[in-house]
Design a protein around this motif. Structure first.
Motif, PDB file in Angstrom:
ATOM      1  N   UNK A  63      91.343  16.517 129.398  1.00  0.00           N
ATOM      2  CA  UNK A  63      91.722  17.862 130.075  1.00  0.00           C
ATOM      3  C   UNK A  63      90.748  18.751 130.255  1.00  0.00           C
ATOM      4  N   UNK A  64      89.900  19.134 129.215  1.00  0.00           N
ATOM      5  CA  UNK A  64      89.175  20.313 129.496  1.00  0.00           C
ATOM      6  C   UNK A  64      87.864  19.942 130.588  1.00  0.00           C
ATOM      7  N   UNK A 107     102.417   9.880 124.795  1.00  0.00           N
ATOM      8  CA  UNK A 107     102.825  11.044 124.349  1.00  0.00           C
ATOM      9  C   UNK A 107     101.853  11.697 123.875  1.00  0.00           C
ATOM     10  N   UNK A 108     100.800  11.396 122.908  1.00  0.00           N
ATOM     11  CA  UNK A 108      99.838  11.967 122.142  1.00  0.00           C
ATOM     12  C   UNK A 108      98.648  12.195 123.404  1.00  0.00           C
ATOM     13  N   UNK A 109      98.620  11.246 124.235  1.00  0.00           N
ATOM     14  CA  UNK A 109      97.399  11.455 125.171  1.00  0.00           C
ATOM     15  C   UNK A 109      97.960  12.963 126.070  1.00  0.00           C
ATOM     16  N   UNK A 110      99.139  12.835 126.432  1.00  0.00           N
ATOM     17  CA  UNK A 110      99.673  13.931 126.961  1.00  0.00           C
ATOM     18  C   UNK A 110      99.609  15.273 126.474  1.00  0.00           C
ATOM     19  N   UNK A 111      99.757  15.142 125.177  1.00  0.00           N
ATOM     20  CA  UNK A 111      99.710  16.660 124.235  1.00  0.00           C
ATOM     21  C   UNK A 111      98.363  16.969 124.000  1.00  0.00           C
ATOM     22  N   UNK A 112      97.231  16.038 124.152  1.00  0.00           N
ATOM     23  CA  UNK A 112      95.978  16.189 124.278  1.00  0.00           C
ATOM     24  C   UNK A 112      95.742  16.843 125.436  1.00  0.00           C
ATOM     25  N   UNK A 113      96.126  16.288 126.677  1.00  0.00           N
ATOM     26  CA  UNK A 113      95.806  16.553 127.905  1.00  0.00           C
ATOM     27  C   UNK A 113      96.159  18.286 128.174  1.00  0.00           C
ATOM     28  N   UNK A 114      97.599  18.406 127.673  1.00  0.00           N
ATOM     29  CA  UNK A 114      97.898  19.777 127.867  1.00  0.00           C
ATOM     30  C   UNK A 114      96.905  20.903 127.076  1.00  0.00           C
ATOM     31  N   UNK A 115      96.616  20.522 125.936  1.00  0.00           N
ATOM     32  CA  UNK A 115      95.630  21.403 124.951  1.00  0.00           C
ATOM     33  C   UNK A 115      94.511  21.521 125.921  1.00  0.00           C
ATOM     34  N   UNK A 116      93.894  20.295 126.290  1.00  0.00           N
ATOM     35  CA  UNK A 116      92.591  20.634 127.075  1.00  0.00           C
ATOM     36  C   UNK A 116      92.706  21.323 128.364  1.00  0.00           C
ATOM     37  N   UNK A 117      93.712  21.140 129.104  1.00  0.00           N
ATOM     38  CA  UNK A 117      93.952  21.946 130.460  1.00  0.00           C
ATOM     39  C   UNK A 117      94.013  23.516 130.061  1.00  0.00           C
ATOM     40  N   UNK A 118      94.765  23.761 128.819  1.00  0.00           N
ATOM     41  CA  UNK A 118      95.067  25.151 128.424  1.00  0.00           C
ATOM     42  C   UNK A 118      93.477  25.656 128.167  1.00  0.00           C
ATOM     43  N   UNK A 120      90.628  24.790 128.880  1.00  0.00           N
ATOM     44  CA  UNK A 120      89.880  24.771 130.522  1.00  0.00           C
ATOM     45  C   UNK A 120      90.089  26.040 131.073  1.00  0.00           C
ATOM     46  N   UNK A 121      91.432  26.558 131.353  1.00  0.00           N
ATOM     47  CA  UNK A 121      91.779  27.417 131.818  1.00  0.00           C
ATOM     48  C   UNK A 121      91.542  28.872 131.262  1.00  0.00           C
ATOM     49  N   UNK A 122      91.519  28.858 130.008  1.00  0.00           N
ATOM     50  CA  UNK A 122      91.351  30.108 129.254  1.00  0.00           C
ATOM     51  C   UNK A 122      89.626  30.205 129.435  1.00  0.00           C
ATOM     52  N   UNK A 123      88.952  29.325 129.519  1.00  0.00           N
ATOM     53  CA  UNK A 123      87.318  29.320 129.681  1.00  0.00           C
ATOM     54  C   UNK A 123      86.985  29.631 131.089  1.00  0.00           C
ATOM     55  N   UNK A 124      87.946  29.244 132.023  1.00  0.00           N
ATOM     56  CA  UNK A 124      87.721  29.434 133.267  1.00  0.00           C
ATOM     57  C   UNK A 124      88.008  31.061 133.611  1.00  0.00           C
ATOM     58  N   UNK A 125      89.132  31.656 132.866  1.00  0.00           N
ATOM     59  CA  UNK A 125      89.534  33.030 133.019  1.00  0.00           C
ATOM     60  C   UNK A 125      88.273  33.795 132.383  1.00  0.00           C
ATOM     61  N   UNK A 126      87.938  33.470 131.166  1.00  0.00           N
ATOM     62  CA  UNK A 126      86.930  34.070 130.297  1.00  0.00           C
ATOM     63  C   UNK A 126      85.943  34.147 131.349  1.00  0.00           C
ATOM     64  N   UNK A 127      85.481  32.957 131.903  1.00  0.00           N
ATOM     65  CA  UNK A 127      84.208  33.247 132.643  1.00  0.00           C
ATOM     66  C   UNK A 127      84.224  34.088 133.988  1.00  0.00           C
ATOM     67  N   UNK A 128      85.579  34.128 134.402  1.00  0.00           N
ATOM     68  CA  UNK A 128      85.828  35.066 135.674  1.00  0.00           C
ATOM     69  C   UNK A 128      85.648  36.511 135.275  1.00  0.00           C
ATOM     70  N   UNK A 129      86.218  36.948 134.029  1.00  0.00           N
ATOM     71  CA  UNK A 129      86.045  38.079 133.612  1.00  0.00           C
ATOM     72  C   UNK A 129      84.795  38.552 133.068  1.00  0.00           C
ATOM     73  N   UNK A 130      84.072  37.946 132.610  1.00  0.00           N
ATOM     74  CA  UNK A 130      82.751  37.999 131.931  1.00  0.00           C
ATOM     75  C   UNK A 130      81.782  38.482 133.427  1.00  0.00           C
ATOM     76  N   UNK A 131      82.045  37.422 134.094  1.00  0.00           N
ATOM     77  CA  UNK A 131      80.999  37.571 135.587  1.00  0.00           C
ATOM     78  C   UNK A 131      81.349  38.757 136.307  1.00  0.00           C
ATOM     79  N   UNK A 132      82.645  39.006 136.263  1.00  0.00           N
ATOM     80  CA  UNK A 132      83.079  40.330 136.885  1.00  0.00           C
ATOM     81  C   UNK A 132      82.650  41.472 136.252  1.00  0.00           C
ATOM     82  N   UNK A 133      82.539  41.565 134.925  1.00  0.00           N
ATOM     83  CA  UNK A 133      81.757  42.761 134.291  1.00  0.00           C
ATOM     84  C   UNK A 133      80.326  42.802 134.511  1.00  0.00           C
TER      85      UNK A 133
END
Length: 135
Positions: A63-64, A107-118, A120-133
């Protein structure tokens, strides 16, 4: 950089597909021949006795990688693609000696997928915030 992400995603998908489609006796042989890998898998398995933490971890990484390699793809498309991939690989286990398809694995695969997507989304958000600064 995007090609590296795509390559990593493809390698992990192939690794998952191969791993779920080999017979149990082959997996047992690999674990006996590569003790450090067996020890690592055992450590991961102990993380969550009620579920399959190896499935969760592998799909969290998937997911990540998917979120980072496919930044413009909708999360729902990535999630549904992973759900189909997970379901198909479980169903194919009907034809693999010593393997049993389990709904709990999906079920366990999808739990992991959600965690990885989350993650990855946080990392992308942080990357955009840091590059903006910095820009």
């Amino acid at each position: 950089m995007r090609r590296v992400g795509h390559a990593g995603l493809l390698v992990l998908l192939l690794l998952i597909a191969v791993t779920v489609l080999v017979p149990n006796y082959t997996l047992a042989w690999v674990r006996s021949e590569i003790p450090w890998l067996s020890h690592l898998i055992s450590q991961v398995e102990m993380l969550w006795p009620g579920g399959d933490s190896v499935h969760v971890l592998i799909f969290a990484v998937l997911g990540l990688l998917a979120r980072l390699a496919l930044p413009h793809e909708r999360l729902s498309v990535i999630f549904l693609s992973a759900l189909v991939f997970s379901g198909v690989t479980e169903l194919l286990q009907f034809y693999v000696p010593g393997r049993t398809p389990l709904f709990s694995d999906v079920r366990d695969n999808m739990l992991g997928m959600v965690a990885g997507l989350l993650a990855g989304s946080v990392l992308r958000w942080l990357g955009r915030r840091l590059s903006g600064r910095m820009g």
